[in-house]
Design a protein around this motif. Sequence first.
Motif, PDB file in Angstrom:
ATOM      1  N   TYR A 297      69.481  33.064  31.142  1.00 10.41           N
ATOM      2  CA  TYR A 297      70.811  33.146  30.513  1.00 10.41           C
ATOM      3  C   TYR A 297      70.747  33.599  29.061  1.00 10.41           C
ATOM      4  N   ILE A 298      69.555  33.611  28.468  1.00 16.11           N
ATOM      5  CA  ILE A 298      69.491  34.146  27.098  1.00 16.11           C
ATOM      6  C   ILE A 298      69.182  35.649  27.088  1.00 16.11           C
ATOM      7  N   GLU A 299      68.977  36.225  28.263  1.00 12.79           N
ATOM      8  CA  GLU A 299      68.723  37.666  28.359  1.00 12.79           C
ATOM      9  C   GLU A 299      69.894  38.308  29.098  1.00 12.79           C
ATOM     10  N   GLN A 300      70.977  38.538  28.394  1.00 14.28           N
ATOM     11  CA  GLN A 300      72.179  39.023  29.073  1.00 14.28           C
ATOM     12  C   GLN A 300      72.005  40.420  29.683  1.00 14.28           C
ATOM     13  N   ASN A 301      71.112  41.215  29.095  1.00 16.71           N
ATOM     14  CA  ASN A 301      70.857  42.530  29.698  1.00 16.71           C
ATOM     15  C   ASN A 301      70.322  42.383  31.119  1.00 16.71           C
ATOM     16  N   GLN A 302      69.473  41.358  31.296  1.00 14.06           N
ATOM     17  CA  GLN A 302      68.916  41.085  32.631  1.00 14.06           C
ATOM     18  C   GLN A 302      70.025  40.712  33.609  1.00 14.06           C
ATOM     19  N   ILE A 303      70.924  39.848  33.133  1.00 11.05           N
ATOM     20  CA  ILE A 303      72.009  39.384  34.006  1.00 11.05           C
ATOM     21  C   ILE A 303      72.874  40.577  34.419  1.00 11.05           C
ATOM     22  N   ALA A 304      73.219  41.420  33.441  1.00  7.83           N
ATOM     23  CA  ALA A 304      74.013  42.614  33.740  1.00  7.83           C
ATOM     24  C   ALA A 304      73.279  43.476  34.771  1.00  7.83           C
ATOM     25  N   HIS A 305      71.997  43.654  34.547  1.00 10.26           N
ATOM     26  CA  HIS A 305      71.174  44.502  35.402  1.00 10.26           C
ATOM     27  C   HIS A 305      71.110  43.980  36.844  1.00 10.26           C
ATOM     28  N   ASN A 306      71.062  42.665  37.000  1.00  7.98           N
ATOM     29  CA  ASN A 306      70.833  42.076  38.324  1.00  7.98           C
ATOM     30  C   ASN A 306      72.092  41.681  39.074  1.00  7.98           C
ATOM     31  N   LEU A 307      73.212  41.557  38.359  1.00  6.82           N
ATOM     32  CA  LEU A 307      74.392  40.922  38.937  1.00  6.82           C
ATOM     33  C   LEU A 307      74.848  41.537  40.270  1.00  6.82           C
ATOM     34  N   PHE A 308      75.046  42.848  40.300  1.00 14.51           N
ATOM     35  CA  PHE A 308      75.576  43.467  41.525  1.00 14.51           C
ATOM     36  C   PHE A 308      74.563  43.386  42.674  1.00 14.51           C
ATOM     37  N   ARG A 309      73.275  43.494  42.324  1.00 13.44           N
ATOM     38  CA  ARG A 309      72.247  43.386  43.368  1.00 13.44           C
ATOM     39  C   ARG A 309      72.310  42.000  44.011  1.00 13.44           C
ATOM     40  N   VAL A 310      72.449  40.976  43.170  1.00 17.20           N
ATOM     41  CA  VAL A 310      72.504  39.604  43.685  1.00 17.20           C
ATOM     42  C   VAL A 310      73.772  39.397  44.518  1.00 17.20           C
ATOM     43  N   LEU A 311      74.898  39.930  44.052  1.00 15.70           N
ATOM     44  CA  LEU A 311      76.139  39.786  44.827  1.00 15.70           C
ATOM     45  C   LEU A 311      75.991  40.425  46.209  1.00 15.70           C
ATOM     46  N   ARG A 312      75.318  41.589  46.248  1.00 11.61           N
ATOM     47  CA  ARG A 312      75.071  42.230  47.542  1.00 11.61           C
ATOM     48  C   ARG A 312      74.134  41.394  48.417  1.00 11.61           C
ATOM     49  N   SER A 313      73.138  40.758  47.789  1.00  8.42           N
ATOM     50  CA  SER A 313      72.173  39.969  48.570  1.00  8.42           C
ATOM     51  C   SER A 313      72.860  38.828  49.308  1.00  8.42           C
ATOM     52  N   PHE A 314      73.918  38.267  48.713  1.00  4.55           N
ATOM     53  CA  PHE A 314      74.619  37.176  49.403  1.00  4.55           C
ATOM     54  C   PHE A 314      75.097  37.639  50.780  1.00  4.55           C
ATOM     55  N   ASP A 315      75.536  38.878  50.861  1.00  4.86           N
ATOM     56  CA  ASP A 315      75.977  39.406  52.157  1.00  4.86           C
ATOM     57  C   ASP A 315      74.803  39.537  53.121  1.00  4.86           C
ATOM     58  N   THR A 316      73.693  40.093  52.613  1.00  2.00           N
ATOM     59  CA  THR A 316      72.507  40.269  53.457  1.00  2.00           C
ATOM     60  C   THR A 316      72.051  38.919  54.011  1.00  2.00           C
ATOM     61  N   LEU A 317      72.175  37.873  53.209  1.00  3.22           N
ATOM     62  CA  LEU A 317      71.719  36.548  53.618  1.00  3.22           C
ATOM     63  C   LEU A 317      72.749  35.818  54.477  1.00  3.22           C
ATOM     64  N   GLY A 318      73.931  36.390  54.573  1.00  5.34           N
ATOM     65  CA  GLY A 318      74.978  35.756  55.383  1.00  5.34           C
ATOM     66  C   GLY A 318      75.616  34.552  54.704  1.00  5.34           C
ATOM     67  N   ALA A 319      75.633  34.550  53.378  1.00  7.85           N
ATOM     68  CA  ALA A 319      76.227  33.409  52.661  1.00  7.85           C
ATOM     69  C   ALA A 319      77.719  33.308  52.960  1.00  7.85           C
ATOM     70  N   GLU A 320      78.164  32.092  53.297  1.00  8.03           N
ATOM     71  CA  GLU A 320      79.581  31.897  53.614  1.00  8.03           C
ATOM     72  C   GLU A 320      80.335  31.222  52.473  1.00  8.03           C
ATOM     73  N   LEU A 321      79.579  30.482  51.661  1.00  6.76           N
ATOM     74  CA  LEU A 321      80.174  29.791  50.521  1.00  6.76           C
ATOM     75  C   LEU A 321      79.235  30.015  49.338  1.00  6.76           C
ATOM     76  N   ILE A 322      79.767  30.538  48.241  1.00  2.43           N
ATOM     77  CA  ILE A 322      78.906  30.860  47.099  1.00  2.43           C
ATOM     78  C   ILE A 322      79.426  30.147  45.857  1.00  2.43           C
ATOM     79  N   PHE A 323      78.572  29.330  45.257  1.00  5.24           N
ATOM     80  CA  PHE A 323      78.942  28.672  43.999  1.00  5.24           C
ATOM     81  C   PHE A 323      78.216  29.373  42.864  1.00  5.24           C
TER      82      PHE A 323
END
Length: 352
Positions: A297-323
Amino acid sequence: MKTEYVVLEKEEEREVLKKAAEILKRGGLVAFPTETVYGLGGDGLNSDSSKKIYAAKGRPSDNPLILHVSEISEIKRLVSEIPRAAKILSEKFWPGPMTLIMKKSDLVPLETTGGLETVAIRIPENEIARKLIKEAECPIAAPSANISGRPSPTKGLHVKEDMDGRIEMIIDGGEVGIGLESTIIDVTGKIPMILRPGFITKKMLKELFPEIEEDETLKEPKNFEEMKPKAPGMKYKHYAPKGEMLIFEGSRKKVVEEINKEISRERKKGLVIAVLATEETKEKYVGADYVLSVGSYIEQNQIAHNLFRVLRSFDTLGAELIFSESFSEGELSEAIMNRLRKAAGYKIKRID
Ligand code: TXA
Ligand code: MG
């Protein structure tokens, strides 16, 4: 339609870009990398190409496209005037992750601008993008290369997931650098106005324009139904994983506690539960099926870089509820939270 997927190798670059440019000139569509996210490109001065872009994305036709050019000198014919603010901003931030809204010239078809009399223009920094624009000899209209509503693609394979069979070619130039779409600034008024937050932050812009304004809807995010943002695309649900997503806002410690409570409550329903966490907190969750970190959380560039990839991964994993945790500190927090809140359809739980 068969989509040609090309992983770009240096030796073949010229040949591939030439082929891609020919597709564009013929009115076809090619996805390509930029430094922000992958773009879905078509000839921006050809109204049929623009129509094809809307069709390929499943995008509402009132949501205008951004024209990508490779040199400042190419802008003159696309706009009716270049305001002073545009000159100042372009000198400072182009090529780069910034889009300017100006009044359009007659050359730009209304199909490209979603019926508006203004046009969005950006000079990307990515070398592949710029070489492609030069080779195509036209401004390339390019929205993010995702199906409308899904997270923007930050890798060639994300584009393939969404666009295979819908466009002529995908150029895979590796992972993008930034990972969030460009900052959009409207320079048609007296005072420049930020319409979409991005990597070029309000703080950076205030150094040039201390009085810079922000679209009302960015100041106080509300429900979709109530919002009338100046960038039409900002009103749609976007970036959303298929699962139901809820963001927890508050102090970091309390957020972790509250998410854990929520997990133990929801577990009984037998849903696949996932958490969007950080490097610092990922070990602290108990009972979730998946915990994905977007970085420190102190490396915001990393978060920006990874955010959409992680959001897509939730679909690949079949996540039904995401907190999801939230990121309220740091210069990029506005851009990051703007995407995250939309992904959750503004379902937010405030703690404290
Ligand atoms: O970083 C980016 O900007 C990426 C890469 C590919 O360059 N492109 C991108 O395009 O994010 P897209 O289509 O996903 O988002 C464009 C946004 C939309 O919200 C749209 O409504 C807004 O720009 N926009 C385009 N033309 C506009 C105009 N004339 N006035 C107001 N908003 C406009
Ligand atoms: Mg988009």
